[in-house]
Design a protein around this motif. Structure first.
Motif, PDB file in Angstrom:
ATOM      1  N   LYS A   1       0.720  -1.283  -0.064  1.00 29.89           N
ATOM      2  CA  LYS A   1       0.149   0.097  -0.044  1.00 29.89           C
ATOM      3  C   LYS A   1       0.894   1.159  -0.031  1.00 29.89           C
ATOM      4  N   ARG A   2       1.897   1.438   0.558  1.00 28.88           N
ATOM      5  CA  ARG A   2       2.675   2.604   0.879  1.00 28.88           C
ATOM      6  C   ARG A   2       4.208   1.952   0.407  1.00 28.88           C
ATOM      7  N   ALA A   3       4.620   2.881  -0.443  1.00 31.17           N
ATOM      8  CA  ALA A   3       6.038   2.769  -0.868  1.00 31.17           C
ATOM      9  C   ALA A   3       7.051   3.260   0.293  1.00 31.17           C
ATOM     10  N   LEU A   4       8.084   2.371   0.571  1.00 29.05           N
ATOM     11  CA  LEU A   4       9.059   2.788   1.443  1.00 29.05           C
ATOM     12  C   LEU A   4      10.094   3.584   0.533  1.00 29.05           C
ATOM     13  N   ALA A   5      10.358   3.213  -0.428  1.00 29.12           N
ATOM     14  CA  ALA A   5      11.276   3.858  -1.175  1.00 29.12           C
ATOM     15  C   ALA A   5      10.898   3.631  -2.700  1.00 29.12           C
ATOM     16  N   LYS A   6      11.265   4.373  -3.457  1.00 29.78           N
ATOM     17  CA  LYS A   6      10.948   4.303  -5.225  1.00 29.78           C
ATOM     18  C   LYS A   6      11.934   5.071  -5.870  1.00 29.78           C
ATOM     19  N   VAL A   7      12.738   4.144  -6.843  1.00 34.88           N
ATOM     20  CA  VAL A   7      13.902   4.967  -7.564  1.00 34.88           C
ATOM     21  C   VAL A   7      13.765   4.388  -9.116  1.00 34.88           C
ATOM     22  N   ALA A   8      14.479   5.164  -9.838  1.00 38.08           N
ATOM     23  CA  ALA A   8      14.339   4.764 -11.330  1.00 38.08           C
ATOM     24  C   ALA A   8      15.984   4.267 -11.512  1.00 38.08           C
ATOM     25  N   THR A   9      15.938   3.261 -12.647  1.00 41.26           N
ATOM     26  CA  THR A   9      17.173   2.718 -12.989  1.00 41.26           C
ATOM     27  C   THR A   9      18.003   3.678 -13.630  1.00 41.26           C
ATOM     28  N   GLY A  10      19.322   3.629 -13.759  1.00 42.14           N
ATOM     29  CA  GLY A  10      20.295   4.322 -14.411  1.00 42.14           C
ATOM     30  C   GLY A  10      20.333   4.053 -15.919  1.00 42.14           C
ATOM     31  N   ALA A  11      21.085   4.505 -16.491  1.00 43.16           N
ATOM     32  CA  ALA A  11      21.486   4.502 -18.070  1.00 43.16           C
ATOM     33  C   ALA A  11      21.858   2.890 -18.162  1.00 43.16           C
ATOM     34  N   ASP A  12      22.255   2.617 -17.204  1.00 39.88           N
ATOM     35  CA  ASP A  12      23.081   1.142 -17.335  1.00 39.88           C
ATOM     36  C   ASP A  12      22.218   0.038 -16.710  1.00 39.88           C
ATOM     37  N   GLY A  13      21.047   0.406 -16.279  1.00 43.75           N
ATOM     38  CA  GLY A  13      19.973  -0.325 -15.809  1.00 43.75           C
ATOM     39  C   GLY A  13      20.139  -0.579 -14.433  1.00 43.75           C
ATOM     40  N   THR A  14      21.069  -0.308 -13.854  1.00 46.12           N
ATOM     41  CA  THR A  14      21.347  -0.434 -12.263  1.00 46.12           C
ATOM     42  C   THR A  14      20.500   0.469 -11.477  1.00 46.12           C
ATOM     43  N   PHE A  15      20.110  -0.067 -10.371  1.00 47.75           N
ATOM     44  CA  PHE A  15      19.428   0.627  -9.244  1.00 47.75           C
ATOM     45  C   PHE A  15      20.080   0.432  -7.727  1.00 47.75           C
ATOM     46  N   VAL A  16      19.995   1.406  -6.948  1.00 45.48           N
ATOM     47  CA  VAL A  16      20.220   1.179  -5.766  1.00 45.48           C
ATOM     48  C   VAL A  16      19.045   1.744  -4.809  1.00 45.48           C
TER      49      VAL A  16
END
Length: 91
Positions: free
Chosen positions: A27-42
């Protein structure tokens, strides 16, 4: 938490894909990110307990990881996640 999103057929990285961490209810996102140009995420969020990680990219079928997290003791590395082209259809 970290990983890399790629296209299943070509192996090319999926840039600007969405990665969302939430509790199991989703229901509630604790974190949301977009991947970088190389597809990586942290995601640098602390969580202990039941979790849902939703991975999505335009024109690809989304993927959901469900499991128990204890990021303070053991960070999660999803590694290479391959999403296939298509769309999710509800009927």
């Amino acid at each position: 938490m970290r990983g890399v999103l790629v296209d299943a057929a070509s192996g090319e990285p999926l840039a600007a894909a969405s990665v969302r961490l939430s509790g199991r209810e989703g229901k509630r996102a604790l974190a949301k990110v977009a991947t970088g140009a190389d597809g990586t995420f942290v995601i640098r969020a602390s969580m202990n307990g039941a979790a849902e990680v939703r991975l999505a990219a335009a024109e690809h079928v989304h993927c959901v990881w469900l499991g128990e997290l204890d990021t303070a003791r053991r960070p999660l590395d999803l590694g290479r996640v391959a999403l296939r082209r298509g769309r999710t259809v509800l009927s």
